[in-house]
Design a protein around this motif. Structure first.
Motif: not given
Length: 673
Positions: A511-531
C-alpha cells in the motif's frame, strides 16, 4: 557431448536453471557459453565462475534476534537483507554477493539490528606456468591483466616480455591488456611459455620438446567397465587431466568425484597438469574408468541432485547428498508418495500453462472443496501483467502458491488455511493468486525456468533451497518500477492467524508503494495533460498560421493575376494605339490648297494636342487620332467649349465640315462616367 542414452532437452534446461540460480548470471546466452566451455558439467562451470571460498559471512545480530524463532531452510540466498519475516532479498543485492555454504545462518525475523552482510573478497586464480625445465606457480586476482602475469614471469624466468609468448588460453591468443575476469577462467589454470627467439641452452635441450608436445594431439582410448564400451578421444597436449575427466563425465554420466581411474602414470598426480606434462604415452594411451563404489545403493537422480546442490569448491568433491541415507517423510508419516494417488494436482510435462492450471483448479476443488482462492488461469507472465502493469490504483500483489503432494503439510495447509473464509476473501480482494504443483521433478524444473525468465535467479534460488517437508509455499511478489520483488515466503507450517498477519504485513508494504505509484502516476498524467494541451495549442497555432499563410498566398496570387491582366490590357491598348497611329492619314501642310481644319484638344492632364485635318475628313479620323494618343473612344468623350457639344455622340462617318469643326476649334477630353 551427449551421453549414450542421450540427454533430453529437459536435462539441459534444468542444468541451465541451476547454473543461473547458483551464479546469478541472468544472460542466458552467456550462461550457455560458460556451460558449453565446461561440457555442461554443472559443478565445473560453477567452480569456474563463483569464488565460493571468498564469501565471508558476518553477523551483528542482537541477543534478542539470535534467540528468535528461525524460519525457512538453510540457503545461499539467506545472506541478503530480509524484508519482513521470511522475505527474499532483491535481485541486485544477491547477484552481487557470492553464494554461501549451507552452514550460514537461516532466515530469521528481521529487526533493525539483525541483517546479514556479505563481503566479497577478490577472486584468486592459481596459475601453473611451464617453461623448458622450469615451473612457476602464481596466484593473482582475477582483476589482473595478462601483461601483469608476463611481468612476473620476466622476473622469475629472466625472459623479456617482448620475447615471451604465453600460450594455453582456451580462447586462443589474448592481448596483454586483457583482464583475466573477461576470460571466465577456472580457478586452476595451466599455461606454457614459448620463446622462439631465444635458443635453448645445453641444460634445457632435453626438455625443449615440451612446448611442441603441448600442441600435439594425444589419442586416449578409454574403456568404460559398466557400459563395456571403449571411447577414442583426441585431446591436445595443452588439455588438463581435469578437463579430460569432465568430458568423460558427460560421456559416461559418472560425476568426476565418483570416477575411479586406472592407467594414469604415477607422475600424473595433479589434475591441473597438462597431458603433455603428465607422462602419458604418445601418440596413444589406454585408460580405464568405472564408478567408485559408495556405502549405500545410490540412485542416479540422487547423484545428480548432489552435483547441483554443492557447498563450495573446496568441499564439492567430498560432499554427498544426505538424501541417500535419509528416510522419506511420507513413509515416516504413512501418507505414501504422489505416485500412489489416482490423480495428481497437475499433469506432468503439460505443454500449455493454462490447461495445467485448469487441471490444478479442478483437482484442488475436488480435494478441498469449492471455497478456495480464485486461481489465475494462464501463464505466470500473464498473471504478472494482470497484477503489476495496470493502472496504479488497480494493481495488486501476486501470490504464487507452490504445492507439493509429497509434503505432510500440504493437506493441512490447503484444507485449513487456503480454504479459510478470511484467507479466501483477503486473497481475492487484494491478490492475483497463481498456483503450480512441484511434486513432479519435470514440473518443478519448468517452474524454475519460468521464474528465472520472469523474476531472475533470486526467486529460483530461493525456491530451490526449500526442502520437500517445508512445502507448500506461498510467495508474495510485488511489482516495482525496475524489477519484481519477493516480499515474503510463507511456509506451510503456519496457522490461519499467522498467515493472515503475513498477508496483511505484505499489504502494508504494498500500500505504501502503491500510494507512491499513484502519486507518480497522477503527476505523470498531469504532465501529460499539460503536454497534450500545449501540443493542441501548438497545433491550432500552426493551423492558424497555415490558414493565414494560405490567405496571404491567395492575395498575392490575385495581385499577380490582376497585374498580369493589367499588363496584358496595357499591351493590348498599346498595340491598338500603334495600329491606329499607323492608319491615320498624313497631316496636311499649312500651304495645302484644300480646306484645312486646325483642332486644338486639351487633355485631362492640362496638355494640348494640336493637329491639322482636311475638312473632308471623317469624325472617325479625329477619334482615331485621340485614341492613338492614349485616350480611347470607349473611355473618353470629346466636347466643344461653347456651345458645349459632345462630339463623340455624332455620327463618326460625318465630316469635320458637317460637324462645324472648321476652320479651327478648341476641344477638350473628359473621362466617361
Amino acid at each position: 557431448m551427449a551421453s549414450d542414452s542421450g540427454d533430453s532437452n529437459l536435462d539441459r534446461e534444468m542444468i541451465l536453471a541451476n547454473f543461473q540460480a547458483c551464479t546469478g548470471i541472468d544472460n542466458i546466452a552467456e550462461a550457455i557459453t560458460l556451460l558449453e566451455l565446461n561440457n555442461w558439467d554443472l559443478v565445473a562451470a560453477i567452480n569456474g565462475v563463483i569464488p565460493q571460498e571468498n564469501g565471508i559471512l558476518q553477523s551483528n545480530f542482537s541477543s534478542e534476534a539470535s534467540q528468535a524463532t528461525m524460519y525457512g531452510p538453510h540457503s545461499q540466498s539467506e545472506a541478503a537483507d530480509v524484508v519482513g519475516e521470511g522475505a527474499v532479498p532483491s535481485q541486485s543485492s544477491l547477484s552481487s554477493s557470492p553464494p554461501l555454504s549451507s552452514s550460514t545462518s537461516t532466515f530469521c525475523p528481521s529487526t533493525p539490528s539483525s541483517r546479514h552482510i556479505v563481503e566479497r573478497l577478490p577472486r584468486m586464480l592459481n596459475f601453473r606456468v611451464e617453461y623448458r625445465q622450469q615451473t612457476v606457480e602464481l596466484v593473482l586476482e582475477e582483476g589482473s591483466t595478462v601483461g601483469e602475469i608476463k611481468q612476473i614471469l620476466e622476473t622469475e624466468l629472466g625472459v623479456p616480455v617482448s620475447k615471451m609468448q604465453l600460450k594455453g588460453w582456451k580462447s586462443g591468443d589474448v592481448s596483454d591488456s586483457t583482464v583475466l575476469r573477461s576470460l571466465h577462467l577456472p580457478r586452476n589454470v595451466s599455461l606454457y611459455v614459448l620463446t622462439p627467439d631465444i635458443p635453448p641452452t645445453a641444460s634445457t635441450s632435453k626438455n625443449s620438446a615440451l612446448p611442441d608436445s603441448l600442441n600435439q594431439n594425444f589419442l586416449l582410448v578409454i574403456s568404460h567397465h559398466e557400459a563395456q564400451r571403449d571411447y577414442n578421444l583426441n585431446f591436445p597436449g595443452s588439455r588438463t587431466i581435469q578437463e579430460v575427466k569432465r568430458n568423460v563425465s558427460d560421456l559416461t554420466n559418472i560425476p568426476v568425484r565418483h570416477q575411479q581411474w586406472e592407467g594414469w602414470p604415477t607422475s600424473a598426480s595433479d589434475d591441473s597438469m597438462t597431458l603433455a606434462a603428465s607422462g602419458i604415452n604418445y601418440p596413444c594411451h589406454h585408460l580405464t574408468v568405472c564408478r567408485r563404489s559408495s556405502p549405500a545403493n545410490v540412485q542416479e537422480p540422487a547423484e545428480e541432485c548432489a552435483d547441483v546442490h554443492m557447498i563450495s569448491d573446496s568441499e564439492g568433491d567430498d560432499f554427498e547428498d544426505t538424501s541417500e541415507y535419509s528416510v522419506d517423510d511420507s513413509e515416516m508419516f504413512g501418507t505414501g508418495s504422489s505416485s500412489s494417488r489416482k490423480t495428481p494436482m497437475m499433469p506432468e510435462n503439460s505443454e500449455n500453462e493454462a490447461d495445467a492450471l485448469l487441471h490444478f483448479t479442478a483437482e484442488f476443488s475436488s480435494r478441498y472443496g469449492e471455497n478456495h482462492p480464485m486461481f489465475f488461469i494462464g501463464s505466470l507472465e500473464a498473471a504478472s501483467q494482470e497484477a503489476f502493469y495496470g493502472k496504479a490504483r488497480e494493481r495488486k500483489l501476486l501470490a504464487i502458491y507452490l504445492h507439493n503432494d509429497d509434503s505432510v503439510l500440504s493437506n493441512v495447509f490447503c484444507s485449513q488455511m487456503m480454504c479459510a473464509d478470511s484467507i479466501v476473501s483477503y486473497l481475492s480482494q487484494n491478490f492475483i493468486t497463481w498456483a503450480w504443483d512441484v511434486t513432479k521433478e519435470a514440473n518443478k524444473a519448468r517452474l524454475l525456468t519460468i521464474c528465472t525468465r520472469h523474476f531472475g535467479s533470486v526467486v529460483t534460488q530461493t525456491i530451490r533451497t526449500y526442502k520437500t517437508d517445508q512445502f507448500p509455499l506461498l510467495l508474495i511478489v510485488m511489482g516495482k518500477r525496475t524489477s519484481n520483488e519477493v516480499l515474503n515466503v510463507i511456509q506451510g507450517n503456519k496457522t490461519v492467524d499467522e498467515l493472515m498477519m503475513r498477508l496483511m504485513g505484505a499489504m502494508e508494504i504494498f500500500t505504501a508503494q502503491q500510494q507512491d505509484d499513484i502519486k507518480d502516476e497522477d503527476e505523470r498524467e498531469a504532465r501529460e495533460m499539460v503536454k497534450r494541451e500545449q501540443d493542441e495549442a501548438y497545433r491550432l497555432s500552426l493551423e492558424a498560421d497555415r490558414k493565414k499563410r494560405e490567405a496571404q498566398e491567395r492575395v498575392e496570387a490575385e495581385q499577380v493575376r490582376l497585374e498580369q491582366m493589367r499588363k496584358e490590357q496595357e499591351e493590348e491598348k498599346e498595340a491598338i494605339r500603334l495600329s491606329l497611329e499607323q492608319t491615320l492619314p498624313p497631316e496636311p501642310g499649312e500651304e495645302s490648297l484644300e480646306q484645312i481644319s486646325k483642332l486644338r484638344i486639351r487633355t485631362p492632364s492640362g496638355e494640348f494636342l494640336e493637329r491639322r485635318f482636311l475638312g473632308c475628313c471623317k469624325l472617325q479620323v479625329l477619334f482615331d487620332f485621340v485614341a492613338s494618343k492614349g485616350y480611347p473612344f470607349d473611355e473618353f468623350k470629346l466636347l466643344t467649349t461653347f456651345p458645349r457639344r459632345n462630339i463623340t455622340q455624332l455620327d463618326p462617318g460625318s465630316t469635320l465640315l458637317e460637324a462645324k469643326l472648321f476652320p479651327q476649334e478648341t476641344l477638350f477630353l473628359e473621362a466617361k462616367e
